[in-house]
Enzyme design. Structure first.
Site, mmCIF file in Angstrom:
data_model
loop_
_atom_site.group_PDB
_atom_site.id
_atom_site.type_symbol
_atom_site.label_atom_id
_atom_site.label_comp_id
_atom_site.label_asym_id
_atom_site.label_seq_id
_atom_site.Cartn_x
_atom_site.Cartn_y
_atom_site.Cartn_z
ATOM 1 N N HIS A 201 -101.080 -156.381 3.569
ATOM 2 C CA HIS A 201 -100.549 -156.969 4.861
ATOM 3 C C HIS A 201 -98.991 -156.654 4.861
ATOM 4 C CE1 HIS A 201 -99.831 -159.585 8.266
ATOM 5 N NE2 HIS A 201 -98.715 -160.017 7.297
ATOM 6 N N ARG B 33 -115.552 -122.215 20.704
ATOM 7 C CA ARG B 33 -115.375 -120.691 19.850
ATOM 8 C C ARG B 33 -116.913 -120.400 19.561
ATOM 9 N NH1 ARG B 33 -110.354 -120.337 17.717
ATOM 10 N NH2 ARG B 33 -111.126 -119.321 15.802
ATOM 11 N N LYS C 189 -100.599 -128.902 14.376
ATOM 12 C CA LYS C 189 -100.119 -130.066 14.059
ATOM 13 C C LYS C 189 -98.677 -130.235 13.792
ATOM 14 C CE LYS C 189 -103.694 -130.799 14.687
ATOM 15 N NZ LYS C 189 -104.864 -130.058 15.000
ATOM 16 N N GLY D 82 -110.825 -126.478 29.905
ATOM 17 C CA GLY D 82 -111.613 -127.146 28.787
ATOM 18 C C GLY D 82 -110.919 -128.479 28.344
HETATM 19 P P1 FAD Z 1 -111.685 -119.248 9.573
HETATM 20 O O1 FAD Z 1 -110.764 -120.189 9.545
HETATM 21 O O2 FAD Z 1 -112.005 -118.694 11.029
HETATM 22 O O3 FAD Z 1 -111.803 -118.067 8.816
HETATM 23 C C1 FAD Z 1 -112.604 -117.156 8.502
HETATM 24 C C2 FAD Z 1 -111.735 -115.783 8.140
HETATM 25 O O4 FAD Z 1 -112.485 -114.713 7.830
HETATM 26 C C3 FAD Z 1 -110.791 -115.182 9.072
HETATM 27 O O5 FAD Z 1 -109.336 -115.326 8.550
HETATM 28 C C4 FAD Z 1 -111.104 -113.704 9.393
HETATM 29 O O6 FAD Z 1 -110.034 -113.128 9.719
HETATM 30 C C5 FAD Z 1 -111.851 -113.511 8.272
HETATM 31 N N1 FAD Z 1 -113.032 -112.706 8.575
HETATM 32 C C6 FAD Z 1 -113.877 -112.610 9.463
HETATM 33 N N2 FAD Z 1 -114.854 -111.496 9.302
HETATM 34 C C7 FAD Z 1 -114.271 -110.805 8.192
HETATM 35 C C8 FAD Z 1 -114.932 -109.764 7.592
HETATM 36 N N3 FAD Z 1 -115.957 -108.997 7.894
HETATM 37 N N4 FAD Z 1 -114.224 -109.398 6.274
HETATM 38 C C9 FAD Z 1 -112.911 -109.790 6.004
HETATM 39 N N5 FAD Z 1 -112.487 -111.030 6.783
HETATM 40 C C10 FAD Z 1 -113.354 -111.493 7.547
HETATM 41 N N6 FAD Z 1 -110.313 -128.055 12.333
HETATM 42 C C11 FAD Z 1 -109.985 -129.359 11.683
HETATM 43 O O7 FAD Z 1 -110.636 -129.568 10.792
HETATM 44 N N7 FAD Z 1 -108.686 -129.946 11.894
HETATM 45 C C12 FAD Z 1 -107.819 -129.664 12.850
HETATM 46 O O8 FAD Z 1 -106.860 -130.145 13.005
HETATM 47 C C13 FAD Z 1 -108.144 -128.415 13.413
HETATM 48 N N8 FAD Z 1 -107.170 -127.844 14.345
HETATM 49 C C14 FAD Z 1 -107.682 -126.591 14.849
HETATM 50 C C15 FAD Z 1 -106.894 -126.148 16.099
HETATM 51 C C16 FAD Z 1 -106.916 -124.975 16.788
HETATM 52 C C17 FAD Z 1 -106.062 -124.545 17.658
HETATM 53 C C18 FAD Z 1 -108.055 -124.437 16.317
HETATM 54 C C19 FAD Z 1 -108.300 -122.914 16.934
HETATM 55 C C20 FAD Z 1 -108.927 -124.772 15.235
HETATM 56 C C21 FAD Z 1 -108.649 -126.119 14.713
HETATM 57 N N9 FAD Z 1 -109.749 -126.434 13.940
HETATM 58 C C22 FAD Z 1 -109.341 -127.567 13.105
HETATM 59 C C23 FAD Z 1 -110.766 -125.802 13.380
HETATM 60 C C24 FAD Z 1 -110.591 -124.935 11.990
HETATM 61 O O9 FAD Z 1 -109.640 -124.179 12.150
HETATM 62 C C25 FAD Z 1 -111.792 -124.083 11.636
HETATM 63 O O10 FAD Z 1 -112.884 -125.047 11.525
HETATM 64 C C26 FAD Z 1 -111.898 -123.629 10.447
HETATM 65 O O11 FAD Z 1 -110.569 -122.701 10.189
HETATM 66 C C27 FAD Z 1 -113.192 -122.972 9.984
HETATM 67 O O12 FAD Z 1 -113.115 -122.321 8.560
HETATM 68 P P2 FAD Z 1 -113.748 -121.141 8.315
HETATM 69 O O13 FAD Z 1 -113.166 -120.755 6.746
HETATM 70 O O14 FAD Z 1 -115.264 -121.215 8.376
HETATM 71 O O15 FAD Z 1 -113.133 -119.942 9.137
HETATM 72 P P1 NAD Z 2 -114.209 -127.924 22.125
HETATM 73 O O1 NAD Z 2 -115.601 -127.474 21.983
HETATM 74 O O2 NAD Z 2 -113.357 -128.987 21.538
HETATM 75 O O3 NAD Z 2 -113.771 -128.167 23.781
HETATM 76 C C1 NAD Z 2 -114.292 -127.151 24.766
HETATM 77 C C2 NAD Z 2 -114.384 -127.921 26.004
HETATM 78 O O4 NAD Z 2 -114.501 -126.987 27.227
HETATM 79 C C3 NAD Z 2 -115.414 -128.991 26.265
HETATM 80 O O5 NAD Z 2 -115.134 -130.167 26.736
HETATM 81 C C4 NAD Z 2 -116.443 -128.030 27.159
HETATM 82 O O6 NAD Z 2 -117.209 -128.786 28.202
HETATM 83 C C5 NAD Z 2 -115.222 -127.404 28.104
HETATM 84 N N1 NAD Z 2 -115.774 -126.374 28.762
HETATM 85 C C6 NAD Z 2 -116.735 -125.137 28.217
HETATM 86 N N2 NAD Z 2 -116.658 -124.178 29.317
HETATM 87 C C7 NAD Z 2 -115.794 -124.622 30.297
HETATM 88 C C8 NAD Z 2 -115.705 -123.985 31.509
HETATM 89 N N3 NAD Z 2 -116.372 -122.644 32.024
HETATM 90 N N4 NAD Z 2 -114.832 -124.617 32.471
HETATM 91 C C9 NAD Z 2 -114.291 -125.706 31.974
HETATM 92 N N5 NAD Z 2 -114.428 -126.308 30.699
HETATM 93 C C10 NAD Z 2 -115.179 -125.701 30.084
HETATM 94 O O7 NAD Z 2 -113.486 -126.515 21.890
HETATM 95 P P2 NAD Z 2 -112.033 -126.081 21.860
HETATM 96 O O8 NAD Z 2 -111.042 -127.347 22.103
HETATM 97 O O9 NAD Z 2 -111.667 -124.831 22.225
HETATM 98 O O10 NAD Z 2 -111.823 -126.294 20.164
HETATM 99 C C11 NAD Z 2 -112.535 -125.009 19.440
HETATM 100 C C12 NAD Z 2 -113.155 -125.721 18.058
HETATM 101 O O11 NAD Z 2 -112.114 -125.764 17.316
HETATM 102 C C13 NAD Z 2 -113.975 -127.240 18.176
HETATM 103 O O12 NAD Z 2 -115.182 -127.204 17.853
HETATM 104 C C14 NAD Z 2 -112.920 -128.089 17.412
HETATM 105 O O13 NAD Z 2 -113.890 -128.567 16.594
HETATM 106 C C15 NAD Z 2 -112.000 -127.275 16.524
HETATM 107 N N6 NAD Z 2 -110.789 -127.740 16.841
HETATM 108 C C16 NAD Z 2 -110.616 -128.964 15.906
HETATM 109 C C17 NAD Z 2 -109.255 -129.891 16.166
HETATM 110 C C18 NAD Z 2 -109.192 -130.967 15.236
HETATM 111 O O14 NAD Z 2 -110.094 -131.057 14.542
HETATM 112 N N7 NAD Z 2 -108.207 -131.903 15.721
HETATM 113 C C19 NAD Z 2 -108.589 -129.232 16.831
HETATM 114 C C20 NAD Z 2 -108.565 -128.002 17.794
HETATM 115 C C21 NAD Z 2 -109.778 -127.474 17.475
#
Ligand code: FAD
Ligand code: NAD
Length: 476
Positions: free
Chosen positions: A455, A283, A61, A191
């Site tokens: 508004h 993921r 963000k 993707g």
């Molecule tokens: P995680 O955030 O993955 O945290 C798990 C933690 O556990 C990690 O730090 C890991 O190192 C630790 N861990 C794992 N195994 C062990 C172990 N055995 N011992 C100790 N530590 C361990 N979601 C949104 O809602 N809004 C968004 O805008 C958004 N944007 C995103 C953008 C990107 C690029 C990505 C990749 C994801 C985004 N997400 C977003 C998804 C969001 O980041 C995840 O859904 C969220 O972080 C999940 O939270 P969690 O606590 O389940 O896991």
């Molecule tokens: P995603 O599930 O949003 O999108 C993955 C896309 O890749 C899908 O459209 C899928 O059909 C496509 N795909 C899968 N295999 C493919 C292939 N072999 N070739 C081409 N396309 C393929 O997953 P993401 O964008 O990797 O994000 C991962 C997770 O992180 C999501 O579940 C999302 O909820 C979370 N996330 C959330 C936000 C947010 O809330 N704004 C932002 C980023 C990520």
């Protein structure tokens, strides 16, 4: 010396785990949280905040904000009488600003742990077994602890594709994509999901030629298809090239960059050359290294830890939350489950309504929704009425130069209960909160229609869409 006994040991310090730990401690439970990621803080300890704060929500963000300002300065300022010349981007400064935000927030959680008396344990957590009293023996790093309850909040990791090795330089997953420090001339993305669209938007705004290859025939298949159609039209108009229904056949790297051989939706072979490639194809849950098999922790065919509606696993007093279990992979969903589990451990009635978790895509315009899509409701045979109002009918939107998009409210034709709200347009991420509140309270479209909205605000578009469910919009 006997091992320390905790009421609650949380494995993983992401938005699921750290929030669960804080809530458990607030409720008087002796709580620890362990974390083992490689993102070291200035003390050399793993940072808290998980994927979300380190390599997910927050850094993405921050980059979206900078690139949005750059785009505004490039394309929108002149029409409003603002002359600033041709803006320049210093991408490494943008990355440094993002890193500073990550640093501030991740360090802040350690402060919150201190304030709430949560013990932070640096190290990888895993099961050892159960003692005679039914407590869990846990290994964290090179030490052992005893816990009455264990909350698994281990999150998820990017899925990679066979034959496409991610080095986070030339071929990046989310980790590398968030630290690209110069604008690529050509960027390829595999993707067209949330990451593909958000990261594609960042680099397109900053001047890269971005091409996204999506496997599914439909664009944004999880969204309401009205919204998806509008989004594809707007993103294409902005300059993103999006191919759906394609198959990536091979990726070759060279000094010049990457060459991708792919097959388009009509079965024709094509090639795409780029300076960098981002792989964002979903993921996978993190369960490796937990010693889960030894204690017979049940997982499903997708590798997620099996849980019931209260996030209880098949093992007594072992809970699992967030990305490692079923449901949307979203930070707020993980936190919500964390609070629920902490409250249930403390004997309270915590709950998490998975049906009303809002989704947001932080593109421009933003996309946000809650509840069910029109296509899902129609497929289920539910009779609905739809109110759809464009942003261009709203004075504030025109003043903000935010005329793209619409709000669509879907209500039950028989009861008028709101079943879904879908927004594409400026500030959708904030506007959706009203819909979530309304739906949590079981509101009808008439309820929103009869509520006074300030508004001029964008919230009036949502108001009008509720009025439109009853065919009585005032400004469209
Ligand atoms: P995680 O955030 O993955 O945290 C798990 C933690 O556990 C990690 O730090 C890991 O190192 C630790 N861990 C794992 N195994 C062990 C172990 N055995 N011992 C100790 N530590 C361990 N979601 C949104 O809602 N809004 C968004 O805008 C958004 N944007 C995103 C953008 C990107 C690029 C990505 C990749 C994801 C985004 N997400 C977003 C998804 C969001 O980041 C995840 O859904 C969220 O972080 C999940 O939270 P969690 O606590 O389940 O896991
Ligand atoms: P995603 O599930 O949003 O999108 C993955 C896309 O890749 C899908 O459209 C899928 O059909 C496509 N795909 C899968 N295999 C493919 C292939 N072999 N070739 C081409 N396309 C393929 O997953 P993401 O964008 O990797 O994000 C991962 C997770 O992180 C999501 O579940 C999302 O909820 C979370 N996330 C959330 C936000 C947010 O809330 N704004 C932002 C980023 C990520």
């Amino acid at each position: 010396m006997p091992n320390t006994l905790f009421d609650v040991l949380v494995i993983g310090g992401g938005p699921g785990g750290y929030v669960a730990a804080i809530r458990a401690a607030q409720l008087g439970l002796k709580t620890a949280c362990c974390e083992s990621n490689p993102y070291a803080d200035p003390k050399g300890e793993p940072r808290l905040g998980g994927t979300c704060l380190n390599v997910g929500c927050i850094p993405s963000k921050a980059l979206l904000h900078t690139s949005h300002l750059f785009e505004e300065a490039t394309h929108s300022f002149a029409a409003q009488g603002i002359g600033v010349g041709k803006p320049k981007i210093d991408a490494s400064k943008m990355i440094a600003r993002k890193d500073a935000i990550v640093n501030q927030l991740t360090t802040g959680i350690k402060g919150l742990f201190k304030k709430n008396k949560v013990t932070f344990l640096a190290g990888h957590g895993s099961f050892v077994g159960q003692d005679g009293q039914g407590n869990w023996q846990m290994q964290v790093g090179d030490k052992q602890y005893i816990a009455r309850h264990v909350i698994l909040a281990t999150g998820s990791s990017p899925r990679h594709l066979p034959g496409i090795p991610v080095d986070n330089e030339l071929i990046c997953d989310n980790v590398g994509a968030l630290r690209i420090s110069s604008v690529p001339k050509k960027l390829a993305i595999i993707g067209a999901g949330v990451i593909g669209l958000e990261m594609g938007s960042v680099w397109r705004r900053l001047g890269a030629e971005v091409t996204i290859l999506e496997a599914l025939p439909d664009f944004l298949a999880a969204a309401d298809q009205d919204i998806a159609k509008e989004a594809r039209k707007l993103f294409t108009r902005q300059g993103l090239t999006i191919h759906t229904g394609c198959k990536v056949d091979a990726v070759k790297t060279s000094k010049k960059g990457v060459a991708i051989a792919w097959t388009n939706k009509d079965g024709k072979a094509a090639t795409l050359e780029a300076d960098r490639l981002i792989v964002s194809v979903g993921r996978q849950p993190n369960t490796a290294g937990l010693n889960a098999d030894e204690v017979r922790l049940a997982t499903n065919e997708r590798g997620q830890i099996e849980v019931n509606e209260y996030c209880q696993t098949n093992l007594p007093n072992v809970w699992a939350i967030g990305d490692v279990v079923r449901g949307p992979m979203l930070a707020h969903k993980a936190s919500e489950e964390g609070v629920m589990v902490a409250e249930r451990i403390a004997g309270q009635a915590g709950h998490c309504n998975l049906a009303l978790i809002p989704s947001v895509v932080y593109t421009s315009p933003e996309i946000a929704w809650v509840g069910q899509t029109e296509q899902a409701l129609k497929a289920a045979g539910v009779a609905i009425k739809v109110g759809k109002i464009p942003y261009l009918a709203n004075g504030r939107a025109l003043g903000m130069d935010a005329r793209d998009g619409f709000v669509k409210t879907i209500a039950c034709a028989q009861t008028d209960r709101i079943l879904g709200v879908h927004i594409i347009g400026a500030n959708a991420s904030e506007l959706i909160a009203e819909a979530v509140v309304a739906m949590e309270f079981g509101a009808s479209s008439e309820d929103i229609a009869r509520i006074c909205h300030a508004h001029p605000t964008l919230s009036e578009v949502l108001h009008e869409s509720a009025l439109a469910c009853d065919g009585r919009a005032l400004h469209f």
